[in-house]
Enzyme design. Structure first.
Site, short mmCIF file in Angstrom:
data_model
loop_
_atom_site.label_atom_id
_atom_site.label_comp_id
_atom_site.label_asym_id
_atom_site.label_seq_id
_atom_site.Cartn_x
_atom_site.Cartn_y
_atom_site.Cartn_z
N CYS A 205 18.81 -7.17 7.70
CA CYS A 205 17.94 -5.98 7.71
C CYS A 205 18.74 -4.76 7.26
CB CYS A 205 17.41 -5.78 9.12
SG CYS A 205 16.61 -4.18 9.34
N CYS B 201 19.08 -2.18 10.46
CA CYS B 201 19.77 -2.49 11.72
C CYS B 201 21.14 -1.78 11.76
CB CYS B 201 19.96 -3.99 11.86
SG CYS B 201 18.56 -4.84 12.62
N HIS C 124 15.57 -4.31 16.34
CA HIS C 124 14.81 -4.80 15.19
C HIS C 124 13.45 -5.39 15.58
CE1 HIS C 124 14.62 -6.49 11.06
NE2 HIS C 124 14.02 -7.52 11.63
N ASN D 14 4.38 3.61 7.45
CA ASN D 14 3.64 2.44 7.00
C ASN D 14 4.06 1.32 7.92
OD1 ASN D 14 2.56 3.69 4.67
ND2 ASN D 14 4.49 3.34 3.61
N SER E 160 8.05 -2.44 3.98
CA SER E 160 9.03 -3.35 3.40
C SER E 160 9.84 -4.10 4.45
CB SER E 160 9.97 -2.55 2.50
OG SER E 160 10.61 -1.52 3.25
N HIS F 250 11.59 -3.81 10.89
CA HIS F 250 12.38 -2.93 11.76
C HIS F 250 11.59 -1.63 11.99
CE1 HIS F 250 16.50 -1.89 13.33
NE2 HIS F 250 15.81 -0.78 13.49
N HIS G 109 10.37 1.79 11.89
CA HIS G 109 10.84 2.96 11.16
C HIS G 109 9.69 3.72 10.54
CE1 HIS G 109 10.21 0.14 7.83
NE2 HIS G 109 10.21 1.18 7.01
N GLN H 177 8.96 7.46 7.79
CA GLN H 177 9.53 8.25 6.70
C GLN H 177 9.17 9.72 6.84
OE1 GLN H 177 9.49 6.65 2.73
NE2 GLN H 177 8.44 4.80 3.40
P1 H2U Z 1 8.49 1.53 4.04
O1 H2U Z 1 8.50 2.41 5.26
O2 H2U Z 1 7.18 1.64 3.30
O3 H2U Z 1 8.87 0.16 4.36
O4 H2U Z 1 9.62 2.10 3.08
C1 H2U Z 1 10.98 2.05 3.46
C2 H2U Z 1 11.77 3.06 2.65
O5 H2U Z 1 13.16 2.80 2.83
C3 H2U Z 1 11.48 3.02 1.17
O6 H2U Z 1 11.03 4.30 0.78
C4 H2U Z 1 13.84 3.05 1.64
C5 H2U Z 1 12.85 2.71 0.55
O7 H2U Z 1 13.09 3.50 -0.60
N1 H2U Z 1 15.07 2.27 1.61
C6 H2U Z 1 16.30 2.90 1.61
O8 H2U Z 1 16.34 4.13 1.59
N2 H2U Z 1 17.46 2.17 1.66
C7 H2U Z 1 17.47 0.81 1.65
O9 H2U Z 1 18.54 0.22 1.72
C8 H2U Z 1 16.23 0.04 1.50
C9 H2U Z 1 14.95 0.83 1.60
ZN ZN Z 2 16.66 -4.36 11.65
#
Ligand code: H2U
Ligand code: ZN
Length: 345
Positions: free
Chosen positions: A49, A52, A111, A149, A157, A160, A162, A164
């Site tokens: 992940c 994590c 996680h 999301n 994606s 975990h 989270h 934004q």
């Molecule tokens: P979601 O919340 O829709 O899953 O998006 C996760 C965000 O995390 C996505 O905008 C960022 C992606 O650009 N990301 C990072 O900044 N670093 C990473 O190593 C993977 C994902």
């Molecule tokens: Zn994780």
């Protein structure tokens, strides 16, 4: 308060001016209660992940061994701090430069936890982070969009927990539309639109999902998603950083209960997109604004049966069969204790 409960009718969203077609007569029988088997909880730590603690992200940065929340600049930021040069006045091919920044907020080092399974203290920590980030970014940008999301169905994606935070120099379309409608309502009625909504809904009761001392979560009268909710303060709070200590604790309580009810409805980690709207960070008059969160969950009948916003919704206007009143009732009827805690998991 419910117009023609058995007949098709249209309801207007006063925040956006959009309309939803409600067709309650199509739901001739109640949902039969079929539920999918709940997913087993995942591991608390996943070596693969990128969120994590201690793990490497896509761009090579390494997450610290964090407790509570952890916030970092998005490695693939959709907005950049330096505005571009582009400027065109062509009426067909208009464009304007943008400036902004994108951050990612890990809600917990664990996680396996969904928002609803976090402790109230952990949720309070997330709220504190949202407040601090909005204050800091609001000093530089006019709009700070906090959102989450949740679930693969919503394009998330990574399981975990989270969210934004995207901040921008411009006010994006959705909040700009809400700004216009709240401003007009205040001018017409002398009161803030969402202050009236909170007071009336608290009095009416049939669309309430959660109510605490200072917060109310309702399936709004004009909801377009089946189990959409609107979370509102009952007092004059306009922006996230304005939240006092006790209002934050109370909000943590309300959010824990709301997300628990969501998870319990179909015994799954309930997918949704949620986000906060508050007064823009400008010097302008903002008494027409109230801070609020929207939850837009896609599910309709079970953990796997979703509502699609297609066809008529794309071409004409939003449509729903299940009434907002009935959706609120279903969310009120489930247990207030998370199914995983109740199952001893
Ligand atoms: P979601 O919340 O829709 O899953 O998006 C996760 C965000 O995390 C996505 O905008 C960022 C992606 O650009 N990301 C990072 O900044 N670093 C990473 O190593 C993977 C994902
Ligand atoms: Zn994780």
């Amino acid at each position: 308060m419910t117009p023609h409960p058995e007949r098709p009718h249209r309801r207007r969203n006063p925040l956006t001016g959009r309309t939803v077609l409600v067709s309650p007569h199509r739901l001739s029988r109640p949902w039969d209660g079929q539920q999918d088997d709940p997913d087993p909880p995942g591991p608390s730590y996943d070596p693969d992940c990128y969120l994590c603690p201690g793990n490497e992200r896509a761009n090579g940065a390494v997450n610290p061994a964090y407790n509570g929340t952890y916030i970092f600049d998005n490695d693939f930021s959709a907005l950049l701090e330096e505005p571009g040069e582009i400027e065109t006045t062509d009426p067909l091919f208009a464009a304007e430069p943008v400036e902004g920044t994108c951050r990612v907020i890990c809600y917990s080092p664990d996680h396996s936890k969904t928002f609803a399974e976090l402790s109230r203290a952990a949720i309070r920590g997330i709220i504190d982070s949202w407040c601090a980030e909005s204050a800091a970014l609001g000093a530089r940008y006019r709009w700070v969009q906090i959102f989450e999301n949740k679930g693969a169905m919503m394009g998330c994606s990574n399981p975990h927990p989270h969210g934004q935070i995207w901040a921008s120099g411009h006010i994006p379309d959705e909040p700009a539309i809400e700004d216009t409608h709240q401003r007009a309502y205040l001018a017409d009625h002398g009161r803030a639109l969402l202050a009236d909504v909170a007071a009336r809904e608290s009095e009416i009761g049939e669309r309430i999902v959660v109510e605490t001392e200072g917060w109310i979560a309702i399936v709004p009268y004009w909801a377009s998603w089946p189990f959409e909710t609107l979370l509102l303060p009952k007092t004059d709070i306009r922006r996230m950083p304005d939240l006092a200590d006790d209002a934050r604790d109370d909000l943590a309580r309300a959010m824990k209960e709301l997300t628990t009810r969501y998870d319990n409805l179909f015994r799954c980690s309930f997918p949704y997109s949620m986000g906060w709207h508050g007064a823009p960070f400008t010097a302008a008059e903002d008494s027409h604004w109230r801070l609020h969160a929207h939850f837009y969950p896609p599910l309709l009948r079970s953990a796997s049966v979703r509502k699609f916003m297609v066809g008529y919704e794309m071409m004409a206007e939003a449509q729903r069969d299940l009434t907002p009143e009935r959706a609120a009732q279903m969310l009120r009827d489930v247990d207030g204790v998370h199914y995983r805690e109740a199952d001893g998991g």
